[in-house]
Design an enzyme around this catalytic site. Sequence first.
Site, PDB file in Angstrom:
ATOM      1  N   ASP A 100       0.862  -1.156  -0.006  1.00 22.46           N
ATOM      2  CA  ASP A 100      -0.030   0.079   0.138  1.00 22.46           C
ATOM      3  C   ASP A 100       0.768   1.090   0.009  1.00 22.46           C
ATOM      4  O   ASP A 100       1.528   1.574   1.185  1.00 22.46           O
ATOM      5  CB  ASP A 100      -0.848   0.015   1.090  1.00 22.46           C
ATOM      6  CG  ASP A 100      -1.990  -1.112   1.335  1.00 22.46           C
ATOM      7  OD1 ASP A 100      -1.792  -2.107   0.514  1.00 22.46           O
ATOM      8  OD2 ASP A 100      -3.084  -0.923   1.917  1.00 22.46           O
ATOM      9  N   LYS A 174      -6.874   3.531  -2.989  1.00 15.05           N
ATOM     10  CA  LYS A 174      -7.366   3.519  -1.519  1.00 15.05           C
ATOM     11  C   LYS A 174      -7.422   4.968  -0.880  1.00 15.05           C
ATOM     12  O   LYS A 174      -6.530   5.875  -1.253  1.00 15.05           O
ATOM     13  CB  LYS A 174      -6.059   2.647  -0.724  1.00 15.05           C
ATOM     14  CG  LYS A 174      -6.163   2.744   0.794  1.00 15.05           C
ATOM     15  CD  LYS A 174      -5.171   1.958   1.387  1.00 15.05           C
ATOM     16  CE  LYS A 174      -4.999   1.862   2.839  1.00 15.05           C
ATOM     17  NZ  LYS A 174      -4.143   1.290   3.545  1.00 15.05           N
ATOM     18  N   LYS A 208     -10.287   0.478  -2.421  1.00 18.07           N
ATOM     19  CA  LYS A 208      -9.892   0.149  -0.755  1.00 18.07           C
ATOM     20  C   LYS A 208     -10.334   1.343  -0.301  1.00 18.07           C
ATOM     21  O   LYS A 208     -10.186   2.426  -0.197  1.00 18.07           O
ATOM     22  CB  LYS A 208      -8.508  -0.262  -0.606  1.00 18.07           C
ATOM     23  CG  LYS A 208      -8.535  -0.619   0.991  1.00 18.07           C
ATOM     24  CD  LYS A 208      -7.055  -1.327   1.043  1.00 18.07           C
ATOM     25  CE  LYS A 208      -6.715  -1.387   2.705  1.00 18.07           C
ATOM     26  NZ  LYS A 208      -5.353  -1.923   2.764  1.00 18.07           N
TER      27      LYS A 208
END
Length: 248
Positions: A100, A174, A208
Site C-alpha cells: 500500500d 485507496k 479500498k
Amino acid sequence: MMNLAVYLDSTYLKTPEQSGLSQQQTIDKVVALCHEAQANGIFAVMIRPEFVSLAKDELRRDSSNVKVGTVIGFHEGTYTTDLKMEEATKALDAGADELDFVLNYTAFIEGNTELVKKEFLEGTGLTFEKGKVVKWIIETAALTNEQISEISTLLYQWAKENFPLEYHKSIFVKTSTGFYPAGEGKPNGATIEHVDIIKKHCGTLSVKAAGGVRNAQEAKEMIAHGVGRIGTSSAVAILQDGKGSEAY
C-alpha cells in the site's frame, strides 16, 4: 449471508512512539493480529515494513492463507521515488503479498503529476514483477472532490496505458492512511461520498476504503458502494458487529 472477513485488512500501523508501547509490546501486537486474523478468516493483516518477516513466519507456522500487506512511504507520502522503491523492494523480499503505497499527494496538489506518474508506474511495475497486489493511497482528506476525481482518473489512465487489463483488479485506489490531521471535526478516513467519486472515475481499478470503518453496517455500506477491500483496526469488532474504539 455476506462473508465480511474476506473484505478486511486487519491493520496495526502505529510505531512504539505513537502508541506509547515498547518495541516488544508492539511485536506482541503484531503477533496477536496475525493469530486473530487466522482465527477469524480475515483476508489480510496490514503492518509496517519492519514486521513483514515476523508476520509471515507467524502465519506460516499456522499454515495460514492470510495475506501480509505493508505500507510504503507511510504516512506522509513525500518520500522520493527511489526511497519508496527501496522500501518496496525490501518488503517484497521479506515476503509481503500486498504493498500500500502512499501516493505523493503533496506533489499532486502542487501540480507535479509527472512525479506522481513516475512513482505509480515504477511502484506498480515492481509489485507486478513479483506477482503481488498494489494499492495507492490518495489521502482523500487532503484533497478536494475535484482533486479526488482527477487523481482517480489519472491512475486509471496510466494503468490502462501501461498494464494489461487483467492486472487492473490488482491495482487499488485507496482512500486514506488514517493518520492525516483533517481538523475541524472532518473525517480523516473513508467516506461514502469520496468512495463514490473514486469508483466513478477509477475505471477498471479496484477500490479500498480505510479509516473510520468500525462496525458491520458501515462495512456493508462501503461494499455496497463498490469497495473491494476495507482497512481497519476494528476487524474483529466488525465481524462481531460491535463498534471498535480506534480511529483507523
